[in-house]
Motif scaffolding. Structure first.
Motif, PDB file in Angstrom:
ATOM      1  N   LEU A 236       0.856  -1.181   0.000  1.00 34.13           N
ATOM      2  CA  LEU A 236       0.000   0.000   0.000  1.00 34.13           C
ATOM      3  C   LEU A 236       0.891   1.230   0.000  1.00 34.13           C
ATOM      4  N   TYR A 237       0.647   2.119  -0.925  1.00 34.31           N
ATOM      5  CA  TYR A 237       1.378   3.385  -0.989  1.00 34.31           C
ATOM      6  C   TYR A 237       0.465   4.489  -0.491  1.00 34.31           C
ATOM      7  N   ALA A 238       0.823   5.088   0.651  1.00 36.62           N
ATOM      8  CA  ALA A 238       0.026   6.166   1.241  1.00 36.62           C
ATOM      9  C   ALA A 238       0.653   7.506   0.879  1.00 36.62           C
ATOM     10  N   VAL A 239      -0.103   8.315   0.150  1.00 36.98           N
ATOM     11  CA  VAL A 239       0.354   9.622  -0.304  1.00 36.98           C
ATOM     12  C   VAL A 239      -0.232  10.668   0.633  1.00 36.98           C
ATOM     13  N   ILE A 240       0.627  11.308   1.418  1.00 38.35           N
ATOM     14  CA  ILE A 240       0.171  12.237   2.447  1.00 38.35           C
ATOM     15  C   ILE A 240       0.513  13.664   2.035  1.00 38.35           C
ATOM     16  N   GLY A 241      -0.505  14.496   1.877  1.00 42.87           N
ATOM     17  CA  GLY A 241      -0.268  15.889   1.517  1.00 42.87           C
ATOM     18  C   GLY A 241      -1.350  16.432   0.609  1.00 42.87           C
ATOM     19  N   ARG A 242      -1.227  17.704   0.296  1.00 42.76           N
ATOM     20  CA  ARG A 242      -2.157  18.381  -0.604  1.00 42.76           C
ATOM     21  C   ARG A 242      -1.359  19.059  -1.712  1.00 42.76           C
ATOM     22  N   GLY A 243      -2.064  19.445  -2.766  1.00 42.55           N
ATOM     23  CA  GLY A 243      -1.363  20.160  -3.822  1.00 42.55           C
ATOM     24  C   GLY A 243      -2.049  20.063  -5.159  1.00 42.55           C
ATOM     25  N   GLU A 244      -1.456  20.754  -6.115  1.00 43.06           N
ATOM     26  CA  GLU A 244      -2.075  20.904  -7.429  1.00 43.06           C
ATOM     27  C   GLU A 244      -2.113  19.622  -8.257  1.00 43.06           C
ATOM     28  N   CYS A 245      -1.343  18.613  -7.856  1.00 42.17           N
ATOM     29  CA  CYS A 245      -1.290  17.377  -8.646  1.00 42.17           C
ATOM     30  C   CYS A 245      -2.243  16.293  -8.145  1.00 42.17           C
ATOM     31  N   LEU A 246      -3.095  16.599  -7.185  1.00 39.22           N
ATOM     32  CA  LEU A 246      -3.967  15.577  -6.604  1.00 39.22           C
ATOM     33  C   LEU A 246      -4.807  14.879  -7.663  1.00 39.22           C
ATOM     34  N   GLU A 247      -5.495  15.632  -8.495  1.00 41.47           N
ATOM     35  CA  GLU A 247      -6.383  15.011  -9.472  1.00 41.47           C
ATOM     36  C   GLU A 247      -5.620  14.168 -10.484  1.00 41.47           C
ATOM     37  N   SER A 248      -4.474  14.648 -10.936  1.00 40.45           N
ATOM     38  CA  SER A 248      -3.697  13.874 -11.909  1.00 40.45           C
ATOM     39  C   SER A 248      -3.147  12.599 -11.280  1.00 40.45           C
ATOM     40  N   LEU A 249      -2.773  12.652 -10.002  1.00 44.33           N
ATOM     41  CA  LEU A 249      -2.288  11.458  -9.314  1.00 44.33           C
ATOM     42  C   LEU A 249      -3.419  10.454  -9.102  1.00 44.33           C
ATOM     43  N   GLN A 250      -4.583  10.942  -8.789  1.00 41.21           N
ATOM     44  CA  GLN A 250      -5.742  10.054  -8.641  1.00 41.21           C
ATOM     45  C   GLN A 250      -6.109   9.427  -9.984  1.00 41.21           C
ATOM     46  N   ALA A 251      -6.016  10.207 -11.055  1.00 42.37           N
ATOM     47  CA  ALA A 251      -6.309   9.683 -12.386  1.00 42.37           C
ATOM     48  C   ALA A 251      -5.304   8.607 -12.774  1.00 42.37           C
ATOM     49  N   LEU A 252      -4.034   8.811 -12.462  1.00 42.82           N
ATOM     50  CA  LEU A 252      -3.003   7.819 -12.757  1.00 42.82           C
ATOM     51  C   LEU A 252      -3.254   6.532 -11.984  1.00 42.82           C
ATOM     52  N   THR A 253      -3.665   6.692 -10.744  1.00 41.84           N
ATOM     53  CA  THR A 253      -3.980   5.523  -9.919  1.00 41.84           C
ATOM     54  C   THR A 253      -5.096   4.697 -10.537  1.00 41.84           C
ATOM     55  N   SER A 254      -6.133   5.365 -10.996  1.00 41.49           N
ATOM     56  CA  SER A 254      -7.254   4.669 -11.643  1.00 41.49           C
ATOM     57  C   SER A 254      -6.825   4.036 -12.957  1.00 41.49           C
ATOM     58  N   GLU A 255      -6.032   4.763 -13.725  1.00 38.60           N
ATOM     59  CA  GLU A 255      -5.561   4.265 -15.018  1.00 38.60           C
ATOM     60  C   GLU A 255      -4.778   2.960 -14.864  1.00 38.60           C
ATOM     61  N   LEU A 256      -4.006   2.851 -13.769  1.00 40.43           N
ATOM     62  CA  LEU A 256      -3.183   1.663 -13.538  1.00 40.43           C
ATOM     63  C   LEU A 256      -3.917   0.608 -12.706  1.00 40.43           C
ATOM     64  N   GLY A 257      -5.154   0.891 -12.347  1.00 44.41           N
ATOM     65  CA  GLY A 257      -5.935  -0.075 -11.568  1.00 44.41           C
ATOM     66  C   GLY A 257      -5.395  -0.304 -10.172  1.00 44.41           C
ATOM     67  N   LEU A 258      -4.933   0.765  -9.541  1.00 42.37           N
ATOM     68  CA  LEU A 258      -4.272   0.645  -8.241  1.00 42.37           C
ATOM     69  C   LEU A 258      -5.101   1.210  -7.094  1.00 42.37           C
ATOM     70  N   GLU A 259      -6.401   1.290  -7.282  1.00 42.21           N
ATOM     71  CA  GLU A 259      -7.251   1.886  -6.246  1.00 42.21           C
ATOM     72  C   GLU A 259      -7.101   1.177  -4.895  1.00 42.21           C
ATOM     73  N   GLN A 260      -6.787  -0.111  -4.905  1.00 45.12           N
ATOM     74  CA  GLN A 260      -6.632  -0.868  -3.665  1.00 45.12           C
ATOM     75  C   GLN A 260      -5.207  -0.818  -3.121  1.00 45.12           C
TER      76      GLN A 260
END
Length: 389
Positions: A236-260
């Protein structure tokens, strides 16, 4: 007793980030009667200021434009200049400590031209490196550095950047590494209740703490997680923080099927953050250089070591100065996903070796980077102007 030193910084709690935390840790340990802090008036500031006894004033210090050529930039500098000039007179300020060279150092330079008030500037590396890419900003930074009495650099790497760009020579530069409260950031045994609360039970947890921005490299660790889950299904990779890249990082996570396998924690208190350090398995700051934007030092790497965790950092900026390389952590090419996954796998596959690195890192922090070990040096540097009238 009237205040003599004005600490001028946009970055100060409740704003998150390494430099703001550095200033908080430093000035909260220095004689409060000698310092008046002028910080940005941000949401949550009133509530935060009720939790401490520092002498602090708040005015808007954020600007979309740091240059002097634009109307917006001129308006910003003129407004802040007038406000600080009044504060200097009212509180009999004789010296200014600037949180950055630009824009705080530029403001202090302009004030010195009119009031003669002396100043020093903190340098974080990425601030001057980025400023050098703009002709206008480069000229402003040169003037701010030239008229400053002292530049306090957060790393030798930052000091070398200042010299390479001809902003200052050795006689005006001092290196002071940010420290950590090693009595607060401490190793802690496994806490099953906390892990269950976080959804970390029976997981191999890798964390990154930092602003969600391109140079921090969270995207590269997400890509590495896609490789690592084949060997470690429980990762499990826990990404802690805020910032302008949140949506793109979430999109990448979904694209790679890594939601879990990827968790975003954008609303973590300081106390929870420490628990996350303590209950994780590996800390990584997969930073890289993007458009001259570097990691000046990497306080989070020190905090992780203080909590007894092995660390991994990108080979950019001053991260090498945070650790004992190959003893308490690794510095690698974080532009390479395979390099990241291989290094993380090495730590996860060798528990005894990881424990040894944890012990080395904790001892390193206690001897070299604990705030108590910095008090004397910090006091000397931060009182430099007062002591050298």
């Amino acid at each position: 007793m009237n205040k003599k030193v004005l600490v001028l910084t946009e970055n100060f709690p409740p704003i998150s980030g390494g430099s703001g935390r550095w200033f908080w840790e430093l000035y909260s340990r220095l004689p409060k009667e000698q310092y008046l802090i002028l910080a940005d008036d941000v949401q949550g500031a009133t509530e935060f200021d009720q939790t401490h006894q520092l002498n602090i004033l708040r005015i808007p210090l954020a600007s979309q434009e740091w240059g002097l050529k634009s109307v917006n930039g001129l308006k910003f500098y003129w407004r802040v200049f007038r406000q600080i000039r009044k504060i200097i007179k009212q509180h009999q300020i004789t010296h200014i400590h600037c949180g950055r060279v630009i824009h705080e150092g530029v403001i202090a330079w302009l004030l010195k031209l009119i009031t003669g008030t002396r100043y020093l500037c903190y340098v974080h590396g990425e601030d001057v490196e980025t400023a050098a890419t703009s002709g206008e900003h480069n000229l402003m930074v040169k003037q701010a550095c030239r008229h400053a009495d002292l530049l306090i650099c957060n790393s030798h790497n930052s000091a070398n950047i200042v010299k390479r760009l001809n902003y200052a020579c050795d006689d005006k530069i001092q290196v002071l590494h940010p420290g950590v409260d090693a009595s607060l950031f401490v190793p802690l045994a496994a806490d099953d209740a906390f892990k269950q609360y976080m959804g970390w039970q029976c997981r191999k947890v890798i964390i990154t703490v930092g602003r969600l921005q391109a140079r921090k490299g969270q995207d590269m660790m997400i890509r590495a997680t896609a490789l690592l889950k084949q060997q470690f299904p429980e990762i499990l990779y826990a990404v802690i923080g805020r910032g302008e890249c949140l949506e793109s990082l979430q999109a990448l996570t979904s694209e790679l099927g890594l939601e879990q396998h990827v968790q975003f924690l954008t609303d973590v208190s300081d106390a929870q953050m420490i628990r996350c350090y303590q209950q994780s398995d590996v800390f990584i700051l997969p930073n890289r250089t993007i458009d001259n934007d570097i990691e000046g030092f990497g306080m989070v790497l020190v905090e992780a070591q203080s909590c007894g965790k092995p660390v991994i950092a990108g080979d950019s900026g001053g991260t090498k100065e945070t650790m004992l390389i190959n003893q308490s952590g690794f510095v690698i090419d974080c532009n390479n996903v395979k390099s990241i996954s291989t290094t993380v796998a090495t730590l996860l596959s060798d528990p005894s070796g990881s424990i040894e690195m944890c012990n080395v890192g904790r001892k390193h922090v206690e001897s070299e980077l604990h705030w108590q070990a910095h008090v004397q040096q910090s006091s000397l540097l931060c009182n430099h102007l007062v002591l050298h009238n």
